[in-house]
Enzyme design. Structure first.
Site, PDB file in Angstrom:
ATOM      1  N   GLY A   1      39.892  38.607  54.998  1.00 17.18           N
ATOM      2  CA  GLY A   1      39.428  38.224  53.666  1.00 17.18           C
ATOM      3  C   GLY A   1      40.368  38.654  52.558  1.00 17.18           C
ATOM      4  O   GLY A   1      40.235  39.725  51.998  1.00 17.18           O
ATOM      5  N   CYS A   2      41.331  37.846  52.225  1.00 16.23           N
ATOM      6  CA  CYS A   2      42.273  38.190  51.167  1.00 16.23           C
ATOM      7  C   CYS A   2      42.320  37.071  50.131  1.00 16.23           C
ATOM      8  O   CYS A   2      41.782  35.992  50.345  1.00 16.23           O
ATOM      9  CB  CYS A   2      43.659  38.458  51.728  1.00 16.23           C
ATOM     10  SG  CYS A   2      44.373  37.070  52.597  1.00 16.23           S
TER      11      CYS A   2
END
Length: 74
Positions: free
Chosen positions: A12-13
């Site tokens: 999750g970036c």
């Protein structure tokens, strides 16, 4: 199905960018505010910053900065 924010996403970036088209200096507040949601990512790794042009007099060199929450962490 669990709502967004309650499901761990391993990578999750996100990316945020700010640029001064006229080349003037600016506060870092805008980009810091944009990165606040990345403070506690679902993968537990936090967020980071990359910058270009912050030291124009050293344009042929790299700078690597580390930030710590506590002096003892250093």
């Amino acid at each position: 199905m669990k709502p967004e924010g309650q499901v761990p996403i391993p990578s999750g970036c996100a990316i945020a960018a700010v640029i001064s088209k006229d080349g003037n200096q600016m506060s870092g507040k805008m980009i810091c505010d944009a990165m606040k949601p990345m403070h506690d990512r679902s993968n537990g790794l936090g967020g980071g910053f990359a910058a270009y042009g912050i030291y124009p007099e050293y344009k042929d060199f790299y700078a690597f900065h580390l930030f710590f929450n506590e002096r003892a962490t250093r």
